[in-house]
Scaffold this motif. Structure first.
Motif, short mmCIF file in Angstrom:
data_model
loop_
_atom_site.label_atom_id
_atom_site.label_comp_id
_atom_site.label_asym_id
_atom_site.label_seq_id
_atom_site.Cartn_x
_atom_site.Cartn_y
_atom_site.Cartn_z
N THR A 153 -18.42 -0.89 14.78
CA THR A 153 -17.91 -1.79 13.93
C THR A 153 -17.44 -3.17 14.34
OG1 THR A 153 -15.95 -0.95 12.98
CG2 THR A 153 -17.86 -0.52 11.91
N GLY A 154 -16.48 -2.76 15.51
CA GLY A 154 -15.65 -3.78 16.18
C GLY A 154 -14.19 -4.04 15.54
N SER A 155 -14.08 -3.17 14.59
CA SER A 155 -12.81 -3.41 13.88
C SER A 155 -11.82 -2.06 14.03
CB SER A 155 -13.01 -3.20 12.33
OG SER A 155 -13.29 -1.92 12.28
N VAL A 156 -10.47 -2.67 13.88
CA VAL A 156 -9.42 -1.75 14.28
C VAL A 156 -9.46 -0.40 13.24
CG1 VAL A 156 -7.13 -1.62 14.57
CG2 VAL A 156 -7.90 -3.54 15.19
N ASP A 157 -9.07 0.57 13.96
CA ASP A 157 -8.94 1.87 13.03
C ASP A 157 -8.14 1.81 11.95
OD1 ASP A 157 -8.77 4.51 12.27
OD2 ASP A 157 -7.75 5.34 13.80
N PRO A 158 -8.52 1.90 10.76
CA PRO A 158 -7.85 1.84 9.39
C PRO A 158 -6.34 2.58 9.28
CG PRO A 158 -9.62 3.12 9.15
CD PRO A 158 -10.06 2.62 10.41
N GLY A 159 -6.30 3.43 10.19
CA GLY A 159 -5.05 4.34 10.26
C GLY A 159 -4.28 3.89 11.22
N PHE A 160 -4.38 2.87 12.07
CA PHE A 160 -3.73 2.42 13.02
C PHE A 160 -2.19 1.94 12.61
CE2 PHE A 160 -2.27 -0.82 16.13
CZ PHE A 160 -2.18 -0.02 17.13
N GLY A 161 -1.03 2.28 12.79
CA GLY A 161 0.09 1.72 12.28
C GLY A 161 0.52 2.44 11.29
N GLU A 162 -0.07 3.57 10.53
CA GLU A 162 0.34 4.10 9.31
C GLU A 162 1.74 5.05 9.83
OE1 GLU A 162 -0.65 4.56 6.26
OE2 GLU A 162 -2.04 2.73 6.93
N ALA A 163 2.04 5.44 11.15
CA ALA A 163 3.41 6.09 11.08
C ALA A 163 4.42 4.91 11.07
CB ALA A 163 3.42 6.77 12.63
N VAL A 164 4.11 3.89 11.51
CA VAL A 164 5.13 2.77 11.69
C VAL A 164 5.69 2.40 10.26
CG1 VAL A 164 5.64 0.57 12.02
CG2 VAL A 164 4.78 2.11 13.94
N LYS A 165 4.47 2.29 9.44
CA LYS A 165 4.65 1.97 7.81
C LYS A 165 5.46 3.15 7.26
CE LYS A 165 0.48 -0.76 7.93
NZ LYS A 165 -1.04 -0.58 7.56
N TYR A 166 5.03 4.51 7.36
CA TYR A 166 5.75 5.30 6.63
C TYR A 166 7.33 5.36 7.19
CZ TYR A 166 7.34 10.12 5.56
OH TYR A 166 7.96 11.22 5.34
N ASP A 167 7.52 5.32 8.31
CA ASP A 167 8.86 5.32 8.97
C ASP A 167 9.74 4.18 8.08
OD1 ASP A 167 8.41 7.53 10.35
OD2 ASP A 167 8.11 6.46 12.34
N GLN A 168 9.01 2.79 7.95
CA GLN A 168 9.72 1.90 7.42
C GLN A 168 9.90 2.14 5.86
OE1 GLN A 168 7.01 -1.35 7.96
NE2 GLN A 168 8.23 -2.32 9.93
N ALA A 169 9.05 2.75 5.37
CA ALA A 169 9.16 3.06 3.91
C ALA A 169 10.34 4.20 3.87
CB ALA A 169 7.93 3.65 3.24
N VAL A 170 10.38 5.19 4.56
CA VAL A 170 11.54 6.31 4.58
C VAL A 170 12.71 5.48 4.87
CG1 VAL A 170 12.37 8.38 5.44
CG2 VAL A 170 9.80 8.01 4.98
N GLN A 171 12.97 4.45 5.62
CA GLN A 171 14.19 3.89 6.06
C GLN A 171 14.86 2.72 5.12
OE1 GLN A 171 14.22 3.14 10.15
NE2 GLN A 171 13.60 5.34 10.54
#
Length: 94
Positions: free
Chosen positions: A25-43
């Protein structure tokens, strides 16, 4: 010099495993960056926290802690409640 020429394709092959773009598809993996988003939400601080009625409240100024220290010093400490978390026997799988 020849060993560098042999290792270069191997290094590029290993780095291709780090690619986050889907080749079909040429698109970025939809799960890319999920760990960073989760860490931001927790903090992130909750701007409107909900406290339990018997828990320490903002502005208590250590009243509950002072009462606990007083009970400790006068040997009138509250007894610990026993809680059973498991039931049955520990004999393993049957």
């Amino acid at each position: 010099m020849s060993s560098r020429l042999l290792l270069a394709p191997l290094a590029f092959g290993l780095l291709a495993g780090c690619n986050t773009v889907n080749p079909q598809t040429g698109s970025v993996d939809p799960g890319f960056g999920e760990a960073v988003k989760y860490d931001q939400a927790v903090q992130t601080i909750d701007p409107d926290p909900v406290y339990a009625a018997d828990a320490a409240q903002p502005g208590d100024h250590g009243d509950k802690g002072a009462a606990a220290v007083k009970r400790y010093r006068t040997d009138t400490v509250k007894q610990v409640e026993q809680v059973q978390t498991t039931s049955g026997s520990g004999s393993g799988p049957k």
